[in-house]
Motif scaffolding. Sequence first.
Motif, PDB file in Angstrom:
ATOM      1  N   UNK A 203       1.210   6.731 -31.979  1.00 62.43           N
ATOM      2  CA  UNK A 203       2.228   6.264 -32.919  1.00 62.43           C
ATOM      3  C   UNK A 203       2.551   4.793 -32.680  1.00 62.43           C
ATOM      4  N   UNK A 204       2.502   4.382 -31.411  1.00 63.42           N
ATOM      5  CA  UNK A 204       2.792   2.995 -31.053  1.00 63.42           C
ATOM      6  C   UNK A 204       1.533   2.182 -30.783  1.00 63.42           C
ATOM      7  N   UNK A 205       0.380   2.830 -30.814  1.00 61.30           N
ATOM      8  CA  UNK A 205      -0.900   2.161 -30.531  1.00 61.30           C
ATOM      9  C   UNK A 205      -0.880   1.490 -29.159  1.00 61.30           C
ATOM     10  N   UNK A 206      -0.423   2.236 -28.172  1.00 58.72           N
ATOM     11  CA  UNK A 206      -0.362   1.705 -26.809  1.00 58.72           C
ATOM     12  C   UNK A 206      -1.114   2.621 -25.852  1.00 58.72           C
TER      13      UNK A 206
ATOM     14  N   UNK B 157       0.836  -1.189   0.000  1.00 54.95           N
ATOM     15  CA  UNK B 157       0.000   0.000   0.000  1.00 54.95           C
ATOM     16  C   UNK B 157       0.878   1.249   0.000  1.00 54.95           C
ATOM     17  N   UNK B 158       0.466   2.218  -0.831  1.00 52.03           N
ATOM     18  CA  UNK B 158       1.260   3.430  -0.977  1.00 52.03           C
ATOM     19  C   UNK B 158       2.239   3.375  -2.123  1.00 52.03           C
ATOM     20  N   UNK B 159       2.434   2.209  -2.671  1.00 52.76           N
ATOM     21  CA  UNK B 159       3.370   2.028  -3.774  1.00 52.76           C
ATOM     22  C   UNK B 159       2.772   2.371  -5.124  1.00 52.76           C
ATOM     23  N   UNK B 160       3.554   2.142  -6.161  1.00 54.39           N
ATOM     24  CA  UNK B 160       3.149   2.483  -7.521  1.00 54.39           C
ATOM     25  C   UNK B 160       3.386   1.317  -8.470  1.00 54.39           C
ATOM     26  N   UNK B 161       2.569   1.281  -9.509  1.00 52.32           N
ATOM     27  CA  UNK B 161       2.750   0.350 -10.621  1.00 52.32           C
ATOM     28  C   UNK B 161       2.381   1.070 -11.898  1.00 52.32           C
ATOM     29  N   UNK B 162       2.988   0.609 -12.987  1.00 53.83           N
ATOM     30  CA  UNK B 162       2.656   1.168 -14.294  1.00 53.83           C
ATOM     31  C   UNK B 162       2.245   0.028 -15.198  1.00 53.83           C
ATOM     32  N   UNK B 163       0.995   0.072 -15.646  1.00 53.45           N
ATOM     33  CA  UNK B 163       0.481  -0.938 -16.564  1.00 53.45           C
ATOM     34  C   UNK B 163       0.621  -0.445 -17.999  1.00 53.45           C
ATOM     35  N   UNK B 164       0.910  -1.368 -18.888  1.00 55.90           N
ATOM     36  CA  UNK B 164       1.006  -1.023 -20.301  1.00 55.90           C
ATOM     37  C   UNK B 164       0.179  -2.006 -21.117  1.00 55.90           C
ATOM     38  N   UNK B 165      -0.348  -1.523 -22.211  1.00 60.31           N
ATOM     39  CA  UNK B 165      -1.139  -2.362 -23.114  1.00 60.31           C
ATOM     40  C   UNK B 165      -0.652  -2.134 -24.530  1.00 60.31           C
ATOM     41  N   UNK B 166      -0.191  -3.201 -25.149  1.00 60.58           N
ATOM     42  CA  UNK B 166       0.283  -3.131 -26.526  1.00 60.58           C
ATOM     43  C   UNK B 166      -0.742  -3.766 -27.449  1.00 60.58           C
ATOM     44  N   UNK B 167      -0.946  -3.139 -28.592  1.00 63.55           N
ATOM     45  CA  UNK B 167      -1.881  -3.675 -29.570  1.00 63.55           C
ATOM     46  C   UNK B 167      -1.111  -4.204 -30.772  1.00 63.55           C
ATOM     47  N   UNK B 168      -1.688  -5.163 -31.437  1.00 66.02           N
ATOM     48  CA  UNK B 168      -1.087  -5.693 -32.663  1.00 66.02           C
ATOM     49  C   UNK B 168      -2.187  -6.178 -33.583  1.00 66.02           C
ATOM     50  N   UNK B 169      -1.848  -6.324 -34.837  1.00 63.21           N
ATOM     51  CA  UNK B 169      -2.815  -6.780 -35.824  1.00 63.21           C
ATOM     52  C   UNK B 169      -3.011  -5.748 -36.916  1.00 63.21           C
ATOM     53  N   UNK B 170      -3.939  -6.021 -37.759  1.00 62.96           N
ATOM     54  CA  UNK B 170      -4.187  -5.166 -38.915  1.00 62.96           C
ATOM     55  C   UNK B 170      -5.119  -4.022 -38.513  1.00 62.96           C
TER      56      UNK B 170
END
Length: 122
Positions: A74-77, A14-27
């Motif tokens: 540009x990175x679709x993230x 508790x009190x800490x930090x996290x960074x979530x990322x989401x990458x997309x791929x496909x046409x």
Amino acid sequence: QVQLVESGGGLVQAGGSLRLACATSGSIFEINDMAWYRQAPGKQRELVARITKGGVTNYADSVKGRFTVTRDDAKSTVTLQMNNLKPEDTARYYCNAVIQTRTSFPTFTNYWGQGTQVTVSS
């Protein structure tokens, strides 16, 4: 086929930090809204944060002032910076995006990732 892949979850105090990322791929031809949802055991999936293509954001009241959603077209993230985490933030976090593919044009479709677990200990 479009895929959304989340990363960055884990165990934090508790009190800490996290960074979530989401990458997309496909046409992918175009991405409209991108968002993060979460679902805790026994509870319904809820919206955490959303960002429009124009950069307008909205947040759940419970995370306002602590979480920040951003996107890189540009990175679709899309990312979710989570600060001052609380035990009640414990949940599986899902990336969501409204996407128009080259084959589905002009139709937009809602896509989901598989989720990443965030656990906040007290």
